[in-house]
Design an enzyme around this catalytic site. Structure first.
Site, PDB file in Angstrom:
ATOM      1  N   ASP A   1      38.353  44.574  40.857  1.00 32.56           N
ATOM      2  CA  ASP A   1      37.810  44.439  40.507  1.00 32.56           C
ATOM      3  C   ASP A   1      37.163  43.487  41.043  1.00 32.56           C
ATOM      4  OD1 ASP A   1      35.741  44.024  38.595  1.00 32.56           O
ATOM      5  OD2 ASP A   1      37.438  43.189  36.626  1.00 32.56           O
TER       6      ASP A   1
ATOM      7  N   ASP B   1      33.312  48.726  33.354  1.00 36.83           N
ATOM      8  CA  ASP B   1      33.593  47.371  32.266  1.00 36.83           C
ATOM      9  C   ASP B   1      33.009  46.784  31.437  1.00 36.83           C
ATOM     10  OD1 ASP B   1      35.089  44.605  31.729  1.00 36.83           O
ATOM     11  OD2 ASP B   1      35.683  44.360  33.044  1.00 36.83           O
TER      12      ASP B   1
ATOM     13  N   GLU C   1      37.197  49.283  40.326  1.00 41.73           N
ATOM     14  CA  GLU C   1      35.929  48.197  38.384  1.00 41.73           C
ATOM     15  C   GLU C   1      35.108  47.629  38.789  1.00 41.73           C
ATOM     16  OE1 GLU C   1      39.384  45.954  36.540  1.00 41.73           O
ATOM     17  OE2 GLU C   1      38.014  45.529  34.703  1.00 41.73           O
TER      18      GLU C   1
ATOM     19  N   LYS D   1      45.915  43.795  40.310  1.00 46.56           N
ATOM     20  CA  LYS D   1      44.538  44.419  40.404  1.00 46.56           C
ATOM     21  C   LYS D   1      44.048  43.395  40.986  1.00 46.56           C
ATOM     22  CE  LYS D   1      40.965  43.120  37.335  1.00 46.56           C
ATOM     23  NZ  LYS D   1      40.501  43.737  35.573  1.00 46.56           N
TER      24      LYS D   1
ATOM     25  N   GLY E   1      41.183  42.468  29.921  1.00 46.29           N
ATOM     26  CA  GLY E   1      41.694  40.619  29.165  1.00 46.29           C
ATOM     27  C   GLY E   1      40.389  40.753  29.732  1.00 46.29           C
TER      28      GLY E   1
ATOM     29  N   SER F   1      46.017  40.956  36.144  1.00 45.53           N
ATOM     30  CA  SER F   1      44.401  41.234  37.407  1.00 45.53           C
ATOM     31  C   SER F   1      45.290  39.425  37.929  1.00 45.53           C
ATOM     32  CB  SER F   1      43.497  40.900  36.141  1.00 45.53           C
ATOM     33  OG  SER F   1      42.457  40.972  37.257  1.00 45.53           O
TER      34      SER F   1
ATOM     35  N   LYS G   1      41.054  40.765  42.558  1.00 46.15           N
ATOM     36  CA  LYS G   1      39.739  40.755  42.435  1.00 46.15           C
ATOM     37  C   LYS G   1      38.926  40.502  44.046  1.00 46.15           C
ATOM     38  CE  LYS G   1      38.906  40.059  38.285  1.00 46.15           C
ATOM     39  NZ  LYS G   1      37.733  40.200  37.623  1.00 46.15           N
TER      40      LYS G   1
ATOM     41  N   LYS H   1      37.096  46.273  26.551  1.00 44.41           N
ATOM     42  CA  LYS H   1      37.360  45.054  26.252  1.00 44.41           C
ATOM     43  C   LYS H   1      36.384  44.816  24.945  1.00 44.41           C
ATOM     44  CE  LYS H   1      37.342  42.855  30.399  1.00 44.41           C
ATOM     45  NZ  LYS H   1      36.959  41.961  31.255  1.00 44.41           N
TER      46      LYS H   1
HETATM   47  O1  OSB Z   1      36.251  41.139  34.607  1.00 44.85           O
HETATM   48  O2  OSB Z   1      38.541  41.786  33.629  1.00 44.85           O
HETATM   49  C1  OSB Z   1      38.071  41.113  34.498  1.00 44.85           C
HETATM   50  C2  OSB Z   1      38.653  37.559  33.393  1.00 44.85           C
HETATM   51  C3  OSB Z   1      37.982  36.682  33.258  1.00 44.85           C
HETATM   52  C4  OSB Z   1      36.417  37.532  33.302  1.00 44.85           C
HETATM   53  C5  OSB Z   1      36.391  39.082  33.515  1.00 44.85           C
HETATM   54  C6  OSB Z   1      37.428  40.028  33.784  1.00 44.85           C
HETATM   55  C7  OSB Z   1      38.739  38.545  34.002  1.00 44.85           C
HETATM   56  C8  OSB Z   1      40.152  39.093  34.439  1.00 44.85           C
HETATM   57  C9  OSB Z   1      41.282  38.744  33.720  1.00 44.85           C
HETATM   58  O3  OSB Z   1      40.244  40.028  35.568  1.00 44.85           O
HETATM   59  C10 OSB Z   1      41.896  39.792  32.550  1.00 44.85           C
HETATM   60  C11 OSB Z   1      43.305  38.961  31.991  1.00 44.85           C
HETATM   61  O4  OSB Z   1      44.538  38.718  32.953  1.00 44.85           O
HETATM   62  O5  OSB Z   1      42.879  38.578  31.229  1.00 44.85           O
HETATM   63 MG    MG Z   2      36.659  43.505  35.348  1.00 46.93          MG
END
Ligand code: OSB
Ligand code: MG
Length: 375
Positions: free
Chosen positions: A188, A238, A213, A161, A290, A135, A163, A262
């Site tokens: 995402d 999510d 996402e 992925k 994560g 991510s 953001k 998660k």
């Molecule tokens: O939406 O998946 C998410 C990190 C913090 C809060 C929300 C998210 C995320 C990530 C990071 O996308 C995922 C990771 O590498 O731990």
């Molecule tokens: Mg997410």
């Protein structure tokens, strides 16, 4: 197993690189670790509650206070045969799933150590290696993002992925796709769009994404179903999936084609397994999300990802992407083909570095059955 003692601690760890989502930027983590002492055996877990209530309504201080005042007292002095029994003991407390998850998972961890079994087997896993994706947060420039994608692809990761948010979306996806037309790519939005933006969101379809996402509100299922009917890209939920009941509603309404699990968001391994099984019976693939975890949470995500229906690469990646030095040994490593191999050792297969944790600790409190009884 008698739950004799619960130790809460906060450690602080700076990230190797800041992480930015549509709701904000994080430079350093405040991480709540839980250790439970069951018959003299320690179990560890991590609460994924963040530094602020921006991803969900929980944050580290609310998790700490809720554990201390309500959840730990519900567990202390109790005898359980299995970690899975903890959820029922804490069910009087509404919500606070990230707080509950850390306590329940710590007991699962202790159970695995006590039975000298790998945690992944205890959870019902079957995979001996798991596929990994990354991510990648919002960067200061598109060029910086492209450089990051290039190095993650070179490292072997199987899914990228990125953001997105209004103003950092179509322009960014266009540049990525013109350079890499065929990579497995997803995005995402962390709830950055509204249902009135369907025409804009339909433009995402041209990029052949694996999924988009959580495009809409963090607590919404219904409008995601309405949006999904207008998109060819699969929606992955999510934030809005809090439990197996939410997952069932989302599947029944057609609100998503993929689900991100998660373990912290859904309140622990027991609920995560339920969601996994439900999706499997609906032939809907899941993957493990994560939350910028330290090695303790990372090791639990790895164990969960061995369940059969975790068919898509997760956001579970190498320790060194986040930390100069992780608090487990060995650190999490990802092979050049983007896989993490699963250890057959008892517990998580990773040793918790208590000496290092002690140095990073800024706050610590031990709760015991006798103290609770006299309170
Ligand atoms: O939406 O998946 C998410 C990190 C913090 C809060 C929300 C998210 C995320 C990530 C990071 O996308 C995922 C990771 O590498 O731990
Ligand atoms: Mg997410």
């Amino acid at each position: 197993m008698k739950i004799e003692e619960i130790t809460l601690r906060e450690i602080q760890m700076p990230l190797v690189h800041f992480f930015e989502t549509s709701f904000g930027r994080t430079y350093s983590r405040r991480i709540l670790l839980v250790a439970v002492n069951c018959d003299g055996v320690n179990g560890w877990a991590e609460s994924v509650a963040g530094e602020n209530p921006f991803y969900s309504d929980e944050w580290i201080d609310s998790a700490w206070a809720t554990m201390r005042s309500f959840l730990a007292p519900a567990l202390l002095g109790k005898t359980v045969a299995q970690g899975r029994e903890c959820a029922a003991l804490m069910s009087q407390v509404r919500g606070h799933r990230m707080a509950k998850a850390a306590l329940e998972n710590a007991v699962w961890d202790a159970e695995a150590s006590q039975k000298k079994q790998p945690l992944w087997k205890l959870l019902g896993g079957t995979r001996r290696e798991i596929p990994c994706g990354v991510s990648i947060g919002i960067q200061d420039s598109i060029e910086q993002l492209l450089d990051k994608i290039e190095s993650e692809l070179a490292a072997g990761y199987r899914r990228i992925k990125v953001k997105v948010k209004p103003g950092w979306d179509i322009n960014v996806l266009e540049r990525i796709r013109s350079r890499w037309p065929d990579i497995t790519l997803s995005c995402d939005a962390n709830s950055a769009y509204r249902i009135g933006e369907i025409e804009h969101l339909r433009k995402f379809d041209q990029f052949h994404l694996l999924m988009i996402e959580q495009p809409l509100w963090n607590d919404d299922i219904y409008f995601h179903a309405r949006l999904q009917k207008q998109l060819s890209t699969k929606i992955c939920l999510d934030e809005s999936i809090r439990n197996a009941r939410d997952a069932e509603a989302a599947l029944e309404l057609g609100a998503c084609g993929i689900l991100n699990i998660k373990v912290g968001r859904v309140g622990g391994f027991t609920e995560a397994k339920k969601i996994h099984d439900l999706c499997q019976s609906h032939k809907v693939p899941v993957w493990c999300g994560g939350m910028l975890e330290s090695g303790v949470g990372r090791a639990h995500n790895i164990a969960l990802s061995t369940l059969e229906n975790f068919r898509l690469p997760g956001d579970v990646s190498a320790s060194k992407r986040y930390w100069k030095e992780d608090i487990i040994e060995p650190e999490v490593e990802v092979s050049s083909s983007g896989m993490i191999s699963i250890s057959n050792a008892p517990g998580t297969g990773y040793r918790v570095r208590e000496d290092l944790i002690e140095k990073l600790t800024v706050r610590k409190e031990t709760l015991s059955a006798s103290v609770v009884a006299h309170a």
